[in-house]
Design a protein around this motif. Structure first.
Motif, PDB file in Angstrom:
ATOM      1  N   ALA A   1      -4.044  -0.167  16.788  1.00  0.00           N
ATOM      2  CA  ALA A   1      -5.273  -0.882  17.154  1.00  0.00           C
ATOM      3  C   ALA A   1      -6.475   0.065  17.174  1.00  0.00           C
ATOM      4  O   ALA A   1      -7.550  -0.250  16.666  1.00  0.00           O
ATOM      5  CB  ALA A   1      -5.103  -1.574  18.507  1.00  0.00           C
TER       6      ALA A   1
ATOM      7  N   ILE B   1      -4.080  -5.666   7.403  1.00  0.00           N
ATOM      8  CA  ILE B   1      -4.971  -4.689   8.035  1.00  0.00           C
ATOM      9  C   ILE B   1      -5.971  -4.135   7.014  1.00  0.00           C
ATOM     10  O   ILE B   1      -7.164  -4.009   7.286  1.00  0.00           O
ATOM     11  CB  ILE B   1      -4.147  -3.532   8.664  1.00  0.00           C
ATOM     12  CG1 ILE B   1      -3.357  -4.059   9.871  1.00  0.00           C
ATOM     13  CG2 ILE B   1      -5.054  -2.380   9.077  1.00  0.00           C
ATOM     14  CD1 ILE B   1      -2.367  -3.068  10.454  1.00  0.00           C
TER      15      ILE B   1
ATOM     16  N   ILE C   1      -7.539   0.811  13.643  1.00  0.00           N
ATOM     17  CA  ILE C   1      -8.300  -0.298  13.039  1.00  0.00           C
ATOM     18  C   ILE C   1      -9.718  -0.311  13.609  1.00  0.00           C
ATOM     19  O   ILE C   1     -10.707  -0.418  12.881  1.00  0.00           O
ATOM     20  CB  ILE C   1      -7.616  -1.659  13.315  1.00  0.00           C
ATOM     21  CG1 ILE C   1      -6.244  -1.704  12.630  1.00  0.00           C
ATOM     22  CG2 ILE C   1      -8.493  -2.822  12.833  1.00  0.00           C
ATOM     23  CD1 ILE C   1      -5.404  -2.908  13.028  1.00  0.00           C
ATOM     24  N   TYR C   2      -9.812  -0.172  14.934  1.00  0.00           N
ATOM     25  CA  TYR C   2     -11.129  -0.131  15.586  1.00  0.00           C
ATOM     26  C   TYR C   2     -12.013   0.952  14.966  1.00  0.00           C
ATOM     27  O   TYR C   2     -13.158   0.712  14.607  1.00  0.00           O
ATOM     28  CB  TYR C   2     -10.986   0.103  17.091  1.00  0.00           C
ATOM     29  CG  TYR C   2     -12.218   0.719  17.703  1.00  0.00           C
ATOM     30  CD1 TYR C   2     -13.352  -0.061  17.924  1.00  0.00           C
ATOM     31  CD2 TYR C   2     -12.285   2.078  17.999  1.00  0.00           C
ATOM     32  CE1 TYR C   2     -14.515   0.505  18.429  1.00  0.00           C
ATOM     33  CE2 TYR C   2     -13.438   2.652  18.502  1.00  0.00           C
ATOM     34  CZ  TYR C   2     -14.558   1.865  18.715  1.00  0.00           C
ATOM     35  OH  TYR C   2     -15.703   2.420  19.198  1.00  0.00           O
TER      36      TYR C   2
ATOM     37  N   ILE D   1      -6.016 -12.600  13.372  1.00  0.00           N
ATOM     38  CA  ILE D   1      -7.454 -12.655  13.628  1.00  0.00           C
ATOM     39  C   ILE D   1      -7.754 -14.025  14.214  1.00  0.00           C
ATOM     40  O   ILE D   1      -7.219 -15.041  13.764  1.00  0.00           O
ATOM     41  CB  ILE D   1      -8.290 -12.365  12.355  1.00  0.00           C
ATOM     42  CG1 ILE D   1      -9.785 -12.408  12.674  1.00  0.00           C
ATOM     43  CG2 ILE D   1      -7.961 -13.319  11.216  1.00  0.00           C
ATOM     44  CD1 ILE D   1     -10.661 -11.823  11.572  1.00  0.00           C
TER      45      ILE D   1
ATOM     46  N   CYS E   1     -11.600 -11.711  17.000  1.00  0.00           N
ATOM     47  CA  CYS E   1     -10.739 -10.762  17.696  1.00  0.00           C
ATOM     48  C   CYS E   1      -9.493 -10.526  16.841  1.00  0.00           C
ATOM     49  O   CYS E   1      -8.890 -11.468  16.323  1.00  0.00           O
ATOM     50  CB  CYS E   1     -10.305 -11.302  19.052  1.00  0.00           C
ATOM     51  SG  CYS E   1     -11.663 -11.468  20.219  1.00  0.00           S
ATOM     52  N   ILE E   2      -9.140  -9.270  16.722  1.00  0.00           N
ATOM     53  CA  ILE E   2      -7.936  -8.883  15.981  1.00  0.00           C
ATOM     54  C   ILE E   2      -6.896  -8.397  16.982  1.00  0.00           C
ATOM     55  O   ILE E   2      -7.222  -7.602  17.864  1.00  0.00           O
ATOM     56  CB  ILE E   2      -8.293  -7.774  14.960  1.00  0.00           C
ATOM     57  CG1 ILE E   2      -8.977  -8.408  13.741  1.00  0.00           C
ATOM     58  CG2 ILE E   2      -7.057  -6.974  14.567  1.00  0.00           C
ATOM     59  CD1 ILE E   2      -9.448  -7.400  12.718  1.00  0.00           C
ATOM     60  N   THR E   3      -5.681  -8.910  16.863  1.00  0.00           N
ATOM     61  CA  THR E   3      -4.614  -8.462  17.763  1.00  0.00           C
ATOM     62  C   THR E   3      -3.473  -7.837  16.964  1.00  0.00           C
ATOM     63  O   THR E   3      -3.000  -8.400  15.975  1.00  0.00           O
ATOM     64  CB  THR E   3      -4.087  -9.630  18.607  1.00  0.00           C
ATOM     65  OG1 THR E   3      -5.174 -10.197  19.343  1.00  0.00           O
ATOM     66  CG2 THR E   3      -3.018  -9.157  19.583  1.00  0.00           C
TER      67      THR E   3
ATOM     68  N   TYR F   1     -12.716  -1.725  21.249  1.00  0.00           N
ATOM     69  CA  TYR F   1     -11.287  -1.643  21.500  1.00  0.00           C
ATOM     70  C   TYR F   1     -11.060  -2.046  22.940  1.00  0.00           C
ATOM     71  O   TYR F   1     -11.771  -1.598  23.833  1.00  0.00           O
ATOM     72  CB  TYR F   1     -10.783  -0.217  21.269  1.00  0.00           C
ATOM     73  CG  TYR F   1      -9.363  -0.010  21.748  1.00  0.00           C
ATOM     74  CD1 TYR F   1      -8.292  -0.213  20.880  1.00  0.00           C
ATOM     75  CD2 TYR F   1      -9.093   0.358  23.068  1.00  0.00           C
ATOM     76  CE1 TYR F   1      -6.981  -0.046  21.322  1.00  0.00           C
ATOM     77  CE2 TYR F   1      -7.789   0.523  23.512  1.00  0.00           C
ATOM     78  CZ  TYR F   1      -6.730   0.315  22.637  1.00  0.00           C
ATOM     79  OH  TYR F   1      -5.439   0.464  23.075  1.00  0.00           O
TER      80      TYR F   1
ATOM     81  N   ALA G   1      -9.051  -6.260   6.565  1.00  0.00           N
ATOM     82  CA  ALA G   1      -9.814  -6.701   7.741  1.00  0.00           C
ATOM     83  C   ALA G   1     -11.321  -6.584   7.527  1.00  0.00           C
ATOM     84  O   ALA G   1     -12.079  -7.527   7.780  1.00  0.00           O
ATOM     85  CB  ALA G   1      -9.376  -5.919   8.974  1.00  0.00           C
TER      86      ALA G   1
ATOM     87  N   VAL H   1     -10.772  -5.372  18.871  1.00  0.00           N
ATOM     88  CA  VAL H   1      -9.408  -5.072  18.414  1.00  0.00           C
ATOM     89  C   VAL H   1      -8.530  -4.821  19.637  1.00  0.00           C
ATOM     90  O   VAL H   1      -8.860  -3.990  20.482  1.00  0.00           O
ATOM     91  CB  VAL H   1      -9.390  -3.845  17.489  1.00  0.00           C
ATOM     92  CG1 VAL H   1      -8.005  -3.645  16.906  1.00  0.00           C
ATOM     93  CG2 VAL H   1     -10.424  -3.988  16.375  1.00  0.00           C
TER      94      VAL H   1
ATOM     95  N   SER I   1     -17.912  -2.641  16.832  1.00  0.00           N
ATOM     96  CA  SER I   1     -16.575  -3.082  17.218  1.00  0.00           C
ATOM     97  C   SER I   1     -16.247  -2.599  18.615  1.00  0.00           C
ATOM     98  O   SER I   1     -16.951  -1.769  19.176  1.00  0.00           O
ATOM     99  CB  SER I   1     -15.540  -2.525  16.232  1.00  0.00           C
ATOM    100  OG  SER I   1     -15.923  -2.786  14.900  1.00  0.00           O
TER     101      SER I   1
END
Lengths: 569, 569
Positions: free
Chosen positions: B482, B550, B485-486, B537, B519-521, B498, B553, B469, B496
Motif C-alpha cells: 500500500a 496495480i 502504491i501511495y 478501487i 479509495c484503493i484497498t 496513506y 492505477a 490507499v 494521495s
C-alpha cells in the motif's frame, strides 16, 4: 562577479515582459515590481518544482494564511521590537537614509553599530546629507513592518507579515490535529511578505513587497534524524563553515560526522535546497552554503546555513536553512497562553516518582461541609509549584479560597506515565522567491557581444514558454497547420506560442531571448511526400534541428522537459 | 434555501482542515480565515481549472502585480472617494456599526439611504445601540481600504488593493506592447484583495482579506464579437434580465439576438463563467445569471451580470461579468497623463480633410533669422485647437514665444491617415475565489441524518485528495504494498494519502467526509493467486468497488478525473 550587467538583464526583463517596475505611469515606487506574462509563468513554474519536492516527494502539507496579522502575533515573534533598521533624516531637506549605509566606507560591518555610535560616526567622519549637504539628525529605529488598522477606529493595530512562517506557527495545533498528533509534521506556505525598506536598491534583491516559499518542519527535539538521509548522504556539497570561513566540498555524511552541520535532518534539507536550486538551473559552480557566524546567528538557533549564489552583485543569500529549536512555538505559547506541544508516547509506560498535593480529607469535611469534595479535587489538581508562602489559592464555583498548610501535604508518589509533552523543534528552509527568480535569470543569461544576441538558457522544466510554433510562411495553409499544432500543445497544458511574423531567424532569436527551449517550424515538406505530417524541432541550446512527426510533438516535448537529450529523440 | 446549515459545514471545514478562523490562539479576528491543507489544495485546484480555461483555451496571459498600491492608483479608480460604507458609533460604548444594517427591518433597500436619511431613520424608528442601548452618533462614511504608509515618514500613503484589476489597468501599455500592439488582449490575475469591513459576518462570504481571480479583456470598442462565439451560441443559460426580473432559460444566441445581453463577447464570457462553475461542481439548478438593475449598474458600465448561486444564505453573487466600457483606462489616462490607447489601423489608409496650422515662412525668416526654421516646425506641430485669442504660444529651445495671427493661417488639407487611436473597452469576468470555494463545498455537501454520515461529492478534478490507499490490515506486507502504491501515485502528481488506522469502514467514511473520490484497498487477494498484483478501487459517489491492476492505477484514476464513468473502467 559575473559578466552580466544587471541593468542589461533588467532592461531585457522589462522589454520582454518578465518584470515591470510597478506603477510606472504614476512615477513608480522604489522596491516594487510586477510580474509580467513571462515572469509570472517562470515564477509559477519555480513554485511548482518546490511543491513537487516538498508536497510530492516529502509528503508535506500546504496551507495559506492571512497577510494582515494583528499586533499580538508579531509581538510574540519579536518583529514589533526587533524588526528595524536605523534611520536618520536630513535636518535641512528631511530626506530619510539608512544610517549604516552612510558610513559603510569607514567600517567593515556598519550594521552592528548602535544609534549612539552612528551619531558619533557622523561627527567623526564629517558625514552630511548626500542629497543637500545638510546636517544629519539623531539616529533612531525604524520598524520595517507596514502598519495598518483592522476594522474601524484605531483600536486594533495590524501589520503586513514580514514572513509567511508565523501563519504556520499560530496554526500549530490545527496542523498537529490534522496530522493525527504525530511528528514529524512538515508544512509549506508560499505567498507575500512585506518589508517597508527605508531606501530599496539592487533591483529585485531588496523588495518592499516580495514572495516567499517557506517550509516549517516540526520534529521531535530528541530525534533529529530523517528517514531518507541514507539516500543522499554521499551527495557532495560546497560548505563555508563558520570555523574556517573557507569553502570546502564534502559529502553530506562527512558534514554531519564532522559536526559541521548540526544534525542529520538539517543536513538533509540543506541538501534538498541544493537539489532544488540546481534543478531550477542555478549554476553549481556559483552556489555555496555559508554557515552563519556565531554572532550572526539568532541566539535561539541551533544552526543556520544560507544558500548563496554568485550574482553580478556579489554572493547573495537566496535561501536560509535553520534549526530554530523550540523558539517559535515557545514564544507563541508564552504570549497566547495556548499549549503548543507534542505528546510523546514512551514505547512502554514508565514509572516515575512525582511530588503531588494530597488534601487532608479528615479536616476538610468538617470545615467545608458540602463543598469539601470539590475543594479537595481542586487542590489535588494543582502541583507543589503552586504552593506560595505555604498556602494554596484555589477557585471553586467561581469563589477564590485560600487553603492553609494544615489542610494539605506534599507527598512523593509513584505513577505510570504514558509519555511526556515536548515542544517540537523547527527546521526551516526559507526561500526568497524573487531572489531565486532573479538568480535563475542571471545564471541563464548569455550575451554574445559580437552577434549582439542574447540567449536565456532557462531549464525546460521552468521556462515560461515551452514551445513556439512557426509557419515558414504565413500562407499556403502552413499557418493553418501551425495554428492547429499550437492549439493542441497549448490545450495539453504546455504553455505555447504561435508566431508568424518576420523571418524565421528573427523568430528564433525572439524565442532564444526569452528562454523558449524548443521551436517547431511547419514548412512545405510538412505538406507533401515522405515528410508529410512532419515538422522540424529546434533546440535552443545546441541550435540543432530534427524532423519529428506532428502526432509525436507533445510526447517529444514532454520527454525533453523531463530531461531527455535532444540528440536521442 | 438549501438544507445545509452553514455552521455544520464550517465545523466540518475546521475539524478536517479545510479552513480555520485565523489567529484563534490570540482570540481571532472577524472576517479572516486561513486555508488548511485540504482547503489550500481545493482552492489551488479551482485556480488551476480557471487557468486552464483562460490561459489554456483562450490564450490569455497572466500577470502578478503588487498588493500595496500608492494612493494615486485608487484616486483614479475612484476607491479613495467611493469605496465606503456608512458607519455610526454608539455615543455611550463606542461600538461601531454599519448604519444601514441597523435599519434593515424598516426599509427594503437600506443601503441607498444617505447619512442624513439614516440619522433621521434612527430618530423615526427609535433605533439605539444594539450592544448597550445607548444613543447612536452621527452617520459618516468609512473608507473600506486598509491604509498604510510606504517608506519612512507618512509622506507616501498606500492602500491594500480592494481588487486585483487595477494592477492590470496601470500596466496596460506594458501588456499592449507584450501583445505586439494588438487587440483583443486578455489578461488574468489571481491574488489577494482587501476590504476592511466594519463588522464582517456570514462566514466566508464577507472576508476582510480575500482571494480573487480576475480577467480583464481589452477589446476594440467597435468590435464586440468573439471568434469562438458560434461554438457556444446554442448552449442554454438561466438569465434574470433587469426588465422582467424573472428567471428565464434560453440559448446564448437568443440572449444576444433579443438584446438581453449587450453584445457577443460579453455573452461568450457569461457562458464561460457558467461552464467554469459547473465544471467545479456548482449545481446547475442552483445557478443563475442576474443582470444588474439600471440603478445598481455603475454609470459607465454598458452591461453587467452576476453569477448567483443558491446557498443556505440565499442567492449569493460569486462572479460578476461586466462590460466596463472605456472607464478604467480613461480614468488612469486622465489621472496619470499617460496615453492608454490602441492604434487601430484602417484596412486601407483613408483620405481625410483636416485643419492644420501653416506658418507664414515669408515673414518668419526676416523676423526670427536663424531661429525661423525651428519656430515654423514648432508652429506646424500644433493644431488649430491650440490657437488662443488668435495667438499661438510655442516653446523653442526652452524659450516661450508668442506668435501673432499674421504669422500663420489655418488651412484645410487632405491627408492620408493610416488609422486612429481608440480607448479599448474592458470585458471583466471577476471571481470571488473564497465564495466559489465555499459554494463548491455547500453544493457538494450531503449529510445522511439517519446514518450520521457526511459525504462531500466534490468533483474529482478539484478534490483535494484524489486517492487514498489502504492496506486491509497493517501487517503481512499489505502495508508495504500500500505504501508503495501511495508513493508512486503521489510522485506522479496525484495528491494521495496513506491510511492504515481503524476499520476499513471508518477509513472510507473519513475519506467520504473530505470528498476523496477514490479509495484503493490492498487485501490478501492482492498477494496471491489469479488476483495477485490487483487491488480494489472504490467510488465515493456510488460506493461501487472494482478490482484493477496495480500497474494500471494511475491511468485509471487519471481517466476518472477527466470524467470517465466508474462503471466502464
Amino acid at each position: 562577479m559575473t559578466g552580466v550587467d544587471p541593468s542589461d538583464l533588467l532592461a531585457l526583463c522589462k522589454r520582454r515582459g518578465f518584470i515591470w517596475p510597478s506603477f510606472e505611469i504614476y512615477g513608480g515606487v522604489a522596491g516594487m515590481f510586477d510580474y509580467g506574462p513571462l515572469g509570472c509563468a517562470l515564477r509559477n513554474n519555480i513554485t511548482d518544482v518546490w511543491r513537487a519536492i516538498y508536497k510530492g516527494r516529502e509528503g508535506f502539507v500546504e496551507i495559506d494564511s492571512e497577510t494582515v496579522n494583528p499586533r499580538e502575533v508579531f509581538k510574540a515573534s519579536g518583529h514589533v521590537d526587533e524588526f528595524a533598521d536605523l534611520i536618520t533624516y536630513c535636518t535641512k531637506c528631511q530626506a530619510p537614509f539608512r544610517a549604516d549605509h552612510l558610513v559603510k566606507e569607514f567600517y567593515d560591518n556598519p550594521d552592528v553599530l548602535s544609534p549612539a555610535e552612528l551619531d558619533q560616526a557622523f561627527i567623526d567622519h564629517n558625514v552630511k546629507c548626500p542629497e543637500c549637504g545638510g546636517d544629519l539628525g539623531k539616529v533612531e529605529e525604524f520598524n520595517l513592518m507596514f502598519k495598518t488598522n483592522i476594522g474601524p477606529g484605531s483600536a486594533r493595530i495590524g501589520y503586513l507579515r514580514p514572513e509567511t512562517a508565523q501563519g504556520i506557527f499560530v496554526n500549530f495545533n490545527n496542523l498537529y490535529r490534522y496530522n493525527r498528533e504525530k511528528l514529524p509534521l512538515g508544512v509549506i506556505q508560499t505567498g507575500r511578505g512585506y518589508r517597508n525598506e527605508i531606501a530599496p536598491r539592487q533591483g529585485m534583491i531588496r523588495m518592499r513587497e516580495f514572495n516567499m516559499m517557506e517550509v516549517e518542519l516540526f520534529v521531535d527535539p530528541e530525534d533529529k534524524d530523517w528517514p531518507r538521509f541514507p539516500k543522499i548522504e554521499n551527495e557532495t556539497i560546497t560548505l563555508v563553515p563558520n570555523t574556517t570561513c573557507e569553502p570546502v566540498t564534502m559529502t553530506i555524511k562527512e558534514a554531519v560526522d564532522k559536526k559541521i552541520i548540526a544534525n542529520r535532518v538539517l543536513a538533509y534539507f540543506v541538501n534538498t535546497t541544493k537539489q532544488f536550486l540546481i534543478r531550477l538551473g542555478i549554476d553549481p559552480a556559483r552556489l555555496r552554503f555559508r554557515q552563519h557566524l556565531k554572532d550572526e546567528m539568532a541566539h535561539y538557533a541551533a544552526d543556520c546555513w544560507d544558500a548563496e549564489v554568485l550574482l553580478s552583485y556579489g554572493w547573495m543569500e537566496i535561501t536560509g536553512i535553520a534549526d530554530r529549536g523550540c523558539w517559535d512555538l515557545s514564544r507563541h505559547a508564552q504570549f497566547s497562553g495556548a499549549e503548543l506541544t507534542h505528546f510523546k508516547k514512551f514505547d512502554e509506560p514508565i514509572e516515575e516518582e512525582v511530588d503531588k498535593i494530597k488534601a487532608n480529607h479528615r479536616l476538610l469535611g468538617p470545615r467545608f461541609k458540602g463543598q469539601a469534595k470539590d475543594i479537595a479535587a481542586a487542590m489535588e489538581s494543582m502541583t507543589p509549584a503552586d504552593v506560595k508562602d505555604g498556602k494554596l489559592v484555589i477557585t471553586v464555583n467561581g469563589e477564590k479560597i485560600e487553603i492553609g498548610s494544615d489542610l494539605f501535604e506534599v507527598v512523593r508518589v509513584k505513577e505510570k506515565v504514558a509519555g511526556k509533552r515536548v515542544v517540537p523543534h523547527v527546521i526551516e528552509p526559507s526561500c526568497g522567491l524573487d531572489r531565486i527568480f532573479y538568480s535563475v535569470l542571471e545564471h541563464a543569461y548569455d550575451y554574445d557581444e559580437k552577434e549582439g544576441y542574447t540567449v536565456l538558457h532557462i531549464k525546460p522544466e521552468v521556462a515560461p514558454i515551452k514551445v513556439a510554433v512557426f509557419p515558414l510562411m504565413e500562407k499556403d495553409g502552413l499557418d493553418d497547420i501551425a495554428r492547429d499544432i499550437y492549439e493542441k500543445l497549448q490545450l495539453s497544458g504546455l504553455n505555447s506560442l504561435y508566431d508568424g511574423a518576420g523571418t524565421i531567424g528573427k523568430r528564433y532569436a525572439r524565442m532564444d531571448e526569452v528562454g523558449t527551449p524548443f521551436c517547431i517550424t511547419v514548412d512545405y515538406e510538412s505538406m507533401e511526400g515522405d515528410t508529410k505530417g512532419t515538422v522540424t524541432i529546434r533546440d535552443r541550446d545546441s541550435r540543432d534541428q530534427k524532423r519529428i512527426r506532428i502526432d509525436d510533438a507533445e510526447r517529444v516535448i514532454r520527454s525533453l522537459m523531463a530531461g531527455a537529450d535532444f540528440k536521442t529523440i
